[in-house]
Design a protein around this motif. Structure first.
Motif, PDB file in Angstrom:
ATOM      1  N   MET A   1     132.358  82.739 105.228  1.00 55.37           N
ATOM      2  CA  MET A   1     131.787  83.572 104.200  1.00 55.37           C
ATOM      3  C   MET A   1     132.698  84.777 103.977  1.00 55.37           C
ATOM      4  SD  MET A   1     128.278  85.656 104.681  1.00 55.37           S
ATOM      5  CE  MET A   1     127.911  84.358 105.808  1.00 55.37           C
ATOM      6  N   PRO A   2     133.088  85.006 102.749  1.00 53.18           N
ATOM      7  CA  PRO A   2     134.027  86.100 102.462  1.00 53.18           C
ATOM      8  C   PRO A   2     133.359  87.473 102.512  1.00 53.18           C
ATOM      9  CG  PRO A   2     133.390  85.014 100.435  1.00 53.18           C
ATOM     10  CD  PRO A   2     132.776  84.230 101.564  1.00 53.18           C
ATOM     11  N   TYR A   3     134.198  88.447 102.597  1.00 55.21           N
ATOM     12  CA  TYR A   3     133.762  89.832 102.520  1.00 55.21           C
ATOM     13  C   TYR A   3     133.880  90.298 101.080  1.00 55.21           C
ATOM     14  CZ  TYR A   3     133.215  90.125 107.492  1.00 55.21           C
ATOM     15  OH  TYR A   3     132.745  89.936 108.765  1.00 55.21           O
ATOM     16  N   VAL A   4     133.112  91.329 100.740  1.00 57.58           N
ATOM     17  CA  VAL A   4     133.008  91.792  99.356  1.00 57.58           C
ATOM     18  C   VAL A   4     133.159  93.302  99.320  1.00 57.58           C
ATOM     19  CG1 VAL A   4     131.483  91.908  97.349  1.00 57.58           C
ATOM     20  CG2 VAL A   4     131.438  89.888  98.813  1.00 57.58           C
ATOM     21  N   VAL A   5     133.962  93.792  98.386  1.00 56.88           N
ATOM     22  CA  VAL A   5     134.079  95.230  98.148  1.00 56.88           C
ATOM     23  C   VAL A   5     132.981  95.602  97.153  1.00 56.88           C
ATOM     24  CG1 VAL A   5     135.542  97.112  97.342  1.00 56.88           C
ATOM     25  CG2 VAL A   5     136.567  95.155  98.519  1.00 56.88           C
ATOM     26  N   ILE A  35     138.390  91.780  96.835  1.00 57.29           N
ATOM     27  CA  ILE A  35     138.806  90.749  97.783  1.00 57.29           C
ATOM     28  C   ILE A  35     138.720  89.395  97.090  1.00 57.29           C
ATOM     29  CG2 ILE A  35     138.178  89.529  99.910  1.00 57.29           C
ATOM     30  CD1 ILE A  35     137.127  92.222 100.976  1.00 57.29           C
ATOM     31  N   GLN A  36     139.794  88.625  97.181  1.00 62.04           N
ATOM     32  CA  GLN A  36     139.781  87.268  96.636  1.00 62.04           C
ATOM     33  C   GLN A  36     139.077  86.396  97.681  1.00 62.04           C
ATOM     34  OE1 GLN A  36     140.529  83.989  96.739  1.00 62.04           O
ATOM     35  NE2 GLN A  36     140.080  83.833  94.559  1.00 62.04           N
ATOM     36  N   GLU A  64     121.069  95.573  95.710  1.00 62.51           N
ATOM     37  CA  GLU A  64     121.506  96.178  94.447  1.00 62.51           C
ATOM     38  C   GLU A  64     122.988  95.933  94.152  1.00 62.51           C
ATOM     39  OE1 GLU A  64     121.758  99.747  97.371  1.00 62.51           O
ATOM     40  OE2 GLU A  64     120.561  97.943  97.156  1.00 62.51           O
ATOM     41  N   TRP A  65     123.734  95.473  95.143  1.00 62.03           N
ATOM     42  CA  TRP A  65     125.169  95.225  94.955  1.00 62.03           C
ATOM     43  C   TRP A  65     125.535  93.740  95.045  1.00 62.03           C
ATOM     44  CZ3 TRP A  65     126.607  99.553  98.901  1.00 62.03           C
ATOM     45  CH2 TRP A  65     126.412 100.802  98.295  1.00 62.03           C
ATOM     46  N   GLU A  66     124.558  92.850  95.059  1.00 64.67           N
ATOM     47  CA  GLU A  66     124.862  91.427  95.203  1.00 64.67           C
ATOM     48  C   GLU A  66     125.787  90.909  94.109  1.00 64.67           C
ATOM     49  OE1 GLU A  66     121.116  89.408  95.556  1.00 64.67           O
ATOM     50  OE2 GLU A  66     120.952  89.930  97.689  1.00 64.67           O
ATOM     51  N   HIS A  67     125.725  91.483  92.920  1.00 66.51           N
ATOM     52  CA  HIS A  67     126.576  91.032  91.818  1.00 66.51           C
ATOM     53  C   HIS A  67     128.062  91.346  92.057  1.00 66.51           C
ATOM     54  CE1 HIS A  67     125.368  95.146  90.918  1.00 66.51           C
ATOM     55  NE2 HIS A  67     126.452  95.250  90.170  1.00 66.51           N
ATOM     56  N   TYR A  68     128.364  92.169  93.047  1.00 65.08           N
ATOM     57  CA  TYR A  68     129.768  92.460  93.354  1.00 65.08           C
ATOM     58  C   TYR A  68     130.484  91.236  93.928  1.00 65.08           C
ATOM     59  CZ  TYR A  68     129.635  97.294  92.001  1.00 65.08           C
ATOM     60  OH  TYR A  68     129.561  98.439  91.257  1.00 65.08           O
ATOM     61  N   THR A  69     129.738  90.248  94.392  1.00 67.41           N
ATOM     62  CA  THR A  69     130.358  89.000  94.828  1.00 67.41           C
ATOM     63  C   THR A  69     131.123  88.382  93.662  1.00 67.41           C
ATOM     64  OG1 THR A  69     128.640  88.616  96.472  1.00 67.41           O
ATOM     65  CG2 THR A  69     129.914  86.697  95.763  1.00 67.41           C
ATOM     66  N   GLN A  70     130.476  88.296  92.512  1.00 68.86           N
ATOM     67  CA  GLN A  70     131.124  87.744  91.321  1.00 68.86           C
ATOM     68  C   GLN A  70     132.215  88.678  90.804  1.00 68.86           C
ATOM     69  OE1 GLN A  70     127.590  87.893  91.465  1.00 68.86           O
ATOM     70  NE2 GLN A  70     127.491  85.786  92.175  1.00 68.86           N
ATOM     71  N   TRP A  71     131.965  89.986  90.858  1.00 69.66           N
ATOM     72  CA  TRP A  71     132.975  90.948  90.411  1.00 69.66           C
ATOM     73  C   TRP A  71     134.256  90.813  91.225  1.00 69.66           C
ATOM     74  CZ3 TRP A  71     133.933  93.281  86.187  1.00 69.66           C
ATOM     75  CH2 TRP A  71     132.918  93.750  85.358  1.00 69.66           C
ATOM     76  N   GLU A  73     135.454  88.196  92.865  1.00 66.93           N
ATOM     77  CA  GLU A  73     136.179  86.975  92.526  1.00 66.93           C
ATOM     78  C   GLU A  73     136.854  87.109  91.162  1.00 66.93           C
ATOM     79  OE1 GLU A  73     135.708  82.166  92.552  1.00 66.93           O
ATOM     80  OE2 GLU A  73     133.887  83.368  92.514  1.00 66.93           O
ATOM     81  N   TYR A  74     136.113  87.567  90.179  1.00 63.61           N
ATOM     82  CA  TYR A  74     136.650  87.698  88.827  1.00 63.61           C
ATOM     83  C   TYR A  74     137.833  88.666  88.786  1.00 63.61           C
ATOM     84  CZ  TYR A  74     137.028  89.163  83.965  1.00 63.61           C
ATOM     85  OH  TYR A  74     137.509  89.489  82.729  1.00 63.61           O
ATOM     86  N   LEU A  75     137.641  89.865  89.336  1.00 61.10           N
ATOM     87  CA  LEU A  75     138.696  90.876  89.273  1.00 61.10           C
ATOM     88  C   LEU A  75     139.897  90.504  90.142  1.00 61.10           C
ATOM     89  CD1 LEU A  75     136.457  94.054  89.333  1.00 61.10           C
ATOM     90  CD2 LEU A  75     137.754  93.167  87.380  1.00 61.10           C
ATOM     91  N   ALA A  76     139.646  90.007  91.348  1.00 62.16           N
ATOM     92  CA  ALA A  76     140.766  89.621  92.221  1.00 62.16           C
ATOM     93  C   ALA A  76     141.609  88.541  91.564  1.00 62.16           C
ATOM     94  CB  ALA A  76     140.255  89.152  93.578  1.00 62.16           C
ATOM     95  N   ASN A  77     140.975  87.576  90.921  1.00 61.44           N
ATOM     96  CA  ASN A  77     141.734  86.519  90.243  1.00 61.44           C
ATOM     97  C   ASN A  77     142.535  87.087  89.080  1.00 61.44           C
ATOM     98  OD1 ASN A  77     140.875  84.525  91.989  1.00 61.44           O
ATOM     99  ND2 ASN A  77     139.191  83.874  90.685  1.00 61.44           N
ATOM    100  N   GLN A  78     141.919  87.966  88.316  1.00 61.17           N
ATOM    101  CA  GLN A  78     142.624  88.587  87.183  1.00 61.17           C
ATOM    102  C   GLN A  78     143.809  89.402  87.684  1.00 61.17           C
ATOM    103  OE1 GLN A  78     140.737  92.014  85.259  1.00 61.17           O
ATOM    104  NE2 GLN A  78     141.237  91.112  83.274  1.00 61.17           N
ATOM    105  N   TRP A  79     143.577  90.228  88.684  1.00 61.65           N
ATOM    106  CA  TRP A  79     144.639  91.101  89.187  1.00 61.65           C
ATOM    107  C   TRP A  79     145.700  90.310  89.936  1.00 61.65           C
ATOM    108  CZ3 TRP A  79     140.447  95.050  91.014  1.00 61.65           C
ATOM    109  CH2 TRP A  79     139.953  95.718  89.900  1.00 61.65           C
TER     110      TRP A  79
END
Length: 114
Positions: A1-5, A35-36, A64-71, A73-79
Motif C-alpha cells: 500500500m503506497p504512502y500519500v502526501v 508520491i507516485q 477528509e483527505w482520502e481524495h489525496y490518493t487520487q491527487w 497519482e494524477y499529479l505525480a504522473n503529470q510531473w
C-alpha cells in the motif's frame, strides 16, 4: 500500500521526505509534493521526517483527505512526464513556516504550466 502526501504539504514543500526515499518516488509541483503510488515501496522512511505530518499510509489517511490518493497519482504522473522527479533535499518554499498552519485545500495546489 503506497504512502500519500496530503493537504499539510501545500505551500510548504519541505523535502526532508525526498532525502530519505530509497526509490525516488516523489515528484514536485510549484507548491506541493506527490508520491507516485506504483513506485512507492511502502518503506515508511518518509513519514517520521515530514515536519508538517503530511504523509500517511493510504489506509490511514484522515477521511477528509482520502481524495489525496487520487491527487498524488494524477499529479505525480503529470510531473513525472514533465521531468519533475525530486531526489535531493532542497529548501522549503519562502514563508513555509508561516504557512504551515494556514487554511488549505486541494484547490490551492499549483501545477506547472505546460
Amino acid at each position: 500500500m503506497p504512502y500519500v502526501v496530503a493537504e499539510p504539504c501545500i505551500n510548504c514543500k519541505y523535502t526532508d521526505c525526498v532525502e530519505v526515499c530509497p526509490v525516488d518516488c516523489f515528484y514536485e509541483g510549484p507548491n506541493f509534493l506527490a508520491i507516485q503510488p506504483d513506485e512507492c515501496i511502502d518503506c515508511n522512511a518518509c513519514v517520521p521526517v515530514c515536519p508538517v505530518e503530511a504523509i500517511y499510509p493510504e489506509d490511514q489517511l484522515p477521511e477528509e483527505w482520502e481524495h489525496y490518493t487520487q491527487w498524488n497519482e494524477y499529479l505525480a504522473n503529470q510531473w513525472r512526464d514533465l521531468g519533475y522527479n525530486v531526489t535531493e533535499k532542497t529548501g522549503p518554499l519562502d514563508d513555509a513556516e508561516a504557512r504551515e498552519d494556514a487554511e488549505k485545500s486541494e484547490e490551492d495546489i499549483l501545477t506547472w504550466d505546460v
